[in-house]
Design a protein around this motif. Structure first.
Motif, mmCIF file in Angstrom:
data_model
loop_
_atom_site.group_PDB
_atom_site.id
_atom_site.type_symbol
_atom_site.label_atom_id
_atom_site.label_comp_id
_atom_site.label_asym_id
_atom_site.label_seq_id
_atom_site.Cartn_x
_atom_site.Cartn_y
_atom_site.Cartn_z
ATOM 1 N N LYS A 220 -8.377 -5.635 -19.425
ATOM 2 C CA LYS A 220 -9.790 -5.947 -19.637
ATOM 3 C C LYS A 220 -10.342 -5.165 -20.827
ATOM 4 O O LYS A 220 -11.043 -5.717 -21.683
ATOM 5 N N GLN B 117 -11.477 -6.394 -24.823
ATOM 6 C CA GLN B 117 -12.792 -6.048 -25.371
ATOM 7 C C GLN B 117 -12.677 -5.280 -26.684
ATOM 8 O O GLN B 117 -13.682 -4.937 -27.294
ATOM 9 N N THR C 242 -15.135 0.295 -15.421
ATOM 10 C CA THR C 242 -14.223 -0.848 -15.487
ATOM 11 C C THR C 242 -13.271 -0.853 -14.302
ATOM 12 O O THR C 242 -12.996 -1.904 -13.713
ATOM 13 N N LYS D 97 -22.871 -12.623 -29.021
ATOM 14 C CA LYS D 97 -21.844 -11.733 -29.562
ATOM 15 C C LYS D 97 -22.262 -11.162 -30.907
ATOM 16 O O LYS D 97 -22.105 -9.956 -31.160
ATOM 17 N N ASN E 132 -20.130 -2.871 -26.827
ATOM 18 C CA ASN E 132 -19.271 -4.049 -26.830
ATOM 19 C C ASN E 132 -19.379 -4.857 -25.543
ATOM 20 O O ASN E 132 -18.921 -5.985 -25.475
ATOM 21 N N ASN E 133 -19.983 -4.265 -24.524
ATOM 22 C CA ASN E 133 -20.201 -4.982 -23.264
ATOM 23 C C ASN E 133 -21.536 -4.508 -22.696
ATOM 24 O O ASN E 133 -21.577 -3.732 -21.736
ATOM 25 N N GLU F 162 -22.550 -4.321 -18.774
ATOM 26 C CA GLU F 162 -21.986 -3.251 -17.952
ATOM 27 C C GLU F 162 -22.406 -1.880 -18.463
ATOM 28 O O GLU F 162 -22.689 -0.969 -17.675
#
Length: 230
Positions: A44, A48, A72, A192, A210-211, A214
């Motif tokens: 995962k 990413q 994560t 994005k 980047n995420n 979360e």
């Protein structure tokens, strides 16, 4: 710069260490799929581009990286429970009604699992709290400045919901865009690009975004936890 094989090995070792640390206080049966969680977490993060964008080259970076990897691992852990039919994530309405985020399905395998039992460690000292709060403020500041430059009201509303309030919605990005009345052929790609712009703004301060869904939720939980128990 692309992570070397040595750096990837260091990350894999760190993921294994954090996974076993998080599982050792759980039901012994969970140890049997620890390796699956390690592999899923590594994959995962790799997808990413996390290992290329983050380096274990300072204590502050190590703290942020360790915290994000723990988040994560927790996510992959819950996915594994769901796959095994042990837990399922409640809908937004169910969560508001019960005050819980997950429902135990197989009580004979796990009787007392709730989010508090497997939550991430709280911020342990004032320095960590300052670092987490500063990271949150930098992300918020960069996000707000970029949002203010957008003239299209529908587009602005979509970015606000998808970037900053995503956890309040129980729907995929494309469905969210349609729900908000934002007409776009590729809302995922647009988000994005917006995330990349926010990250360009935060990176000089040692923060890579980047995420955001979360990362922002994690920072909020850490800040709230520190303030409650201070």
């Amino acid at each position: 710069m692309e992570a070397s094989n040595k750096e990837l090995a260091e990350y894999m070792l760190l993921i294994k260490k954090l996974t076993h640390y998080k599982l050792r206080t759980q039901d012994p049966a969970y140890q049997s799929f620890a390796e699956d969680i390690v592999q899923e977490s590594f994959l995962k993060l790799y997808k990413q581009d996390f290992f290329n964008n983050n380096k274990l080259d300072s204590e502050d970076n190590k703290k942020m990286i360790g915290a994000y990897i723990s988040r994560t691992i927790y996510s992959c852990f819950m996915d594994q429970l769901k796959t095994l039919g042990i837990n399922r994530r409640l809908t937004k309405a169910e969560s508001e009604s019960s005050g819980q985020k997950y429902e135990n399905i197989k009580h004979d395998l796990i009787e007392d699992v709730n989010e508090n039992d497997i939550a991430l460690p709280n911020v342990e000292n004032p320095d960590q709290y300052v670092f987490v709060k500063e990271a949150y403020q930098w992300i918020k500041g960069c996000y707000t400045n970029l949002l203010m430059k957008i003239n299209d009201t529908d587009r602005k509303t979509f970015f606000e919901a998808a970037f900053w309030q995503f956890n309040e919605y129980d729907m995929p990005l494309k469905t969210l865009a349609k729900h908000l009345g934002y007409d776009s052929s590729n809302p995922t790609q647009e988000l994005k690009r917006f995330v990349e712009k926010v990250s360009m703004c935060t990176q000089p301060h040692g923060i890579t975004v980047n995420n955001p869904q979360e990362q922002i939720q994690f920072l909020r939980e850490q800040i709230e936890s520190a303030e409650v128990y201070s």
